[in-house]
Design a protein around this motif. Structure first.
Motif, mmCIF file in Angstrom:
data_model
loop_
_atom_site.group_PDB
_atom_site.id
_atom_site.type_symbol
_atom_site.label_atom_id
_atom_site.label_comp_id
_atom_site.label_asym_id
_atom_site.label_seq_id
_atom_site.Cartn_x
_atom_site.Cartn_y
_atom_site.Cartn_z
ATOM 1 N N PHE A 197 0.793 -1.237 0.000
ATOM 2 C CA PHE A 197 0.000 0.000 0.000
ATOM 3 C C PHE A 197 0.820 1.280 0.000
ATOM 4 N N MET A 198 2.120 1.222 0.278
ATOM 5 C CA MET A 198 2.957 2.413 0.158
ATOM 6 C C MET A 198 3.647 2.405 -1.203
ATOM 7 N N GLY A 199 3.745 3.565 -1.829
ATOM 8 C CA GLY A 199 4.450 3.672 -3.099
ATOM 9 C C GLY A 199 3.612 3.229 -4.276
ATOM 10 N N PRO A 200 4.096 3.482 -5.511
ATOM 11 C CA PRO A 200 3.376 3.078 -6.714
ATOM 12 C C PRO A 200 3.079 1.584 -6.709
ATOM 13 N N GLN A 201 1.815 1.237 -6.944
ATOM 14 C CA GLN A 201 1.342 -0.148 -6.939
ATOM 15 C C GLN A 201 1.660 -0.874 -5.632
ATOM 16 N N GLY A 202 1.911 -0.140 -4.578
ATOM 17 C CA GLY A 202 2.162 -0.762 -3.287
ATOM 18 C C GLY A 202 3.508 -1.436 -3.171
#
Length: 404
Positions: A225-230
């Motif tokens: 869930f953090m950053g692009p595409q998790g």
């Protein structure tokens, strides 16, 4: 056969337990009688509480009861059986294990990955095979217990820097170089789970490059869930970690299983020498298949991530408006700071009676005097769920004296 008479050893343990209880530090467990979800059923002291709002699971994207994961797990058991009954290098590796390892590596931007029973095992097995007496490991002071234990098992010289203090990290890097370290590894959580703080990875990466050090990141509370595409905190900050560890037990389905991802030679050596890998059963097929299904959902899960962070912002604002003491941040971990362990337990118990499931956190999980209720957001929580929980927090806060 009757139990033997109490021994001095057992008497000592009984006294220790009594002191833990007297200090308000005794942890208790409540039985969940439903699937893990945003609303759960809980049996406590013989009474079942239905549809309690759950604010303390690591189920960030709400995938723990997702039909696709359940179907994948059932299908794997039908096709491949229940368990492996062996460690990987004897007869415990299936093609499914290698599929998940390759998929995790691609997802995280590394050459390869290696699966463990849990990320605690991954961190426990990482350092000892890679670092020797000639080397150094520099660890953030708030790193997870599994990193601390893993470092203890290796023979490298140990240095510690104050949490997210880049001046202190530089000092420790200089000390390690002055002490003649051959290789240096900086170890940090991507997210410090008790506080919801993000590691300052761009600055840590810059210092690692300046001193020729490796960067290891435990990303358990970010992957999915953090950053692009998790893809985690390194992707969130646009930097590369040399080694990443993580879990399938939080946003990626919530069951169990850990991993290490990194360069091919490093992963190959861990397959030869990482003791938790060599001496633990392979993950069962159901867990591995569900992990693959979870990655499918995560890569296409921008809507889930958006809802998760919308919930986190709404919840944080509601608690702040009510007058609760919070730590700064934007992560879905949102601790309500109370200070006293007994107060944290009392408020958690009061909230449970009002239909909200939370847990008090206190020493030794957090420092003495820093007890809290750590709330965690979930993409499947509705606005009605959050409003219900906010009303309960306000009432419990007044009932326990936290709010005036």
């Amino acid at each position: 056969m009757p139990n033997p008479a109490p021994s001095p050893f057992l008497n000592h343990i009984t006294q220790t337990l009594a002191q833990i209880d007297a200090d308000g530090l005794m942890k208790s467990e409540r039985m969940i009688t439903s699937a893990q979800a945003g609303r759960i059923s809980v049996n406590h002291e013989g009474v079942t509480h239905e549809r309690v709002v759950n604010l303390c699971a690591n189920n960030y994207l709400g995938l723990a009861d997702h039909p696709a994961l359940i179907a994948a797990a059932k299908g794997a058991m039908d096709d491949l059986g229940y368990g492996m009954a062996s460690v990987r290098f004897i007869c415990g590796t299936q093609d499914l294990h290698r599929q998940l390892e390759a998929r995790l590596a691609r997802f995280l931007g590394h050459d390869d990955s290696i699966l463990f029973a849990a990320c605690f095992d991954a961190n426990g097995g990482l350092f000892e095979p890679l670092l020797g007496t000639e080397d150094a490991v520099i660890s953030d002071s708030l790193n997870h217990a599994s990193i601390i234990d893993g470092i203890r098992l290796c023979k490298a010289r140990r240095y510690r820097f104050a949490n997210s203090d880049m001046a202190d990290l530089r000092t420790q890097l200089e000390a390690a170089r002055a002490d003649g370290a051959r290789f240096i590894m900086i170890a940090t959580d991507g997210v410090f789970s008790m506080d919801g703080y993000l590691a300052r990875l761009p600055e840590i990466r810059a210092l690692a490059d300046e001193f020729g050090a490796l960067l290891m990141v435990d990303d358990c509370h970010a992957t999915g869930f953090m950053g692009p595409q998790g893809r985690g905190t390194p992707a969130h900050f646009g930097v590369q970690a040399d080694v990443m560890t993580g879990t399938l037990g939080k946003a990626l389905g919530g069951a169990l299983g850990g991993y290490i991802a990194g360069p091919q030679p490093l992963i190959d050596l861990l397959r030869q020498r990482a003791r938790p890998y060599l001496f633990s059963n392979a993950l069962p097929p159901a867990i591995v298949a569900a992990g693959l299904a979870a990655l499918d959902l995560v890569e296409a899960g921008d809507d889930l991530r958006a809802q998760l962070f919308e919930n986190a912002a709404y919840w944080r604002a509601g608690l702040a408006d009510a007058g609760f003491g919070l730590l700064d941040g934007a992560h879905p971990i949102i601790p309500v700071m109370l200070g006293d362990a007994k107060l944290a337990q009392a408020m958690a118990a009061d909230l449970f009676q009002r239909g909200v499931y939370v847990a008090g956190f206190f020493f030794p999980v957090v420092p003495k005097g820093a007890a809290r209720i750590r709330t965690q957001m979930n993409a499947k929580l509705t606005r009605d769920d959050l409003n219900f929980a906010l009303d309960a927090f306000k009432a419990a806060g007044k009932a326990t004296g936290v709010l005036k």
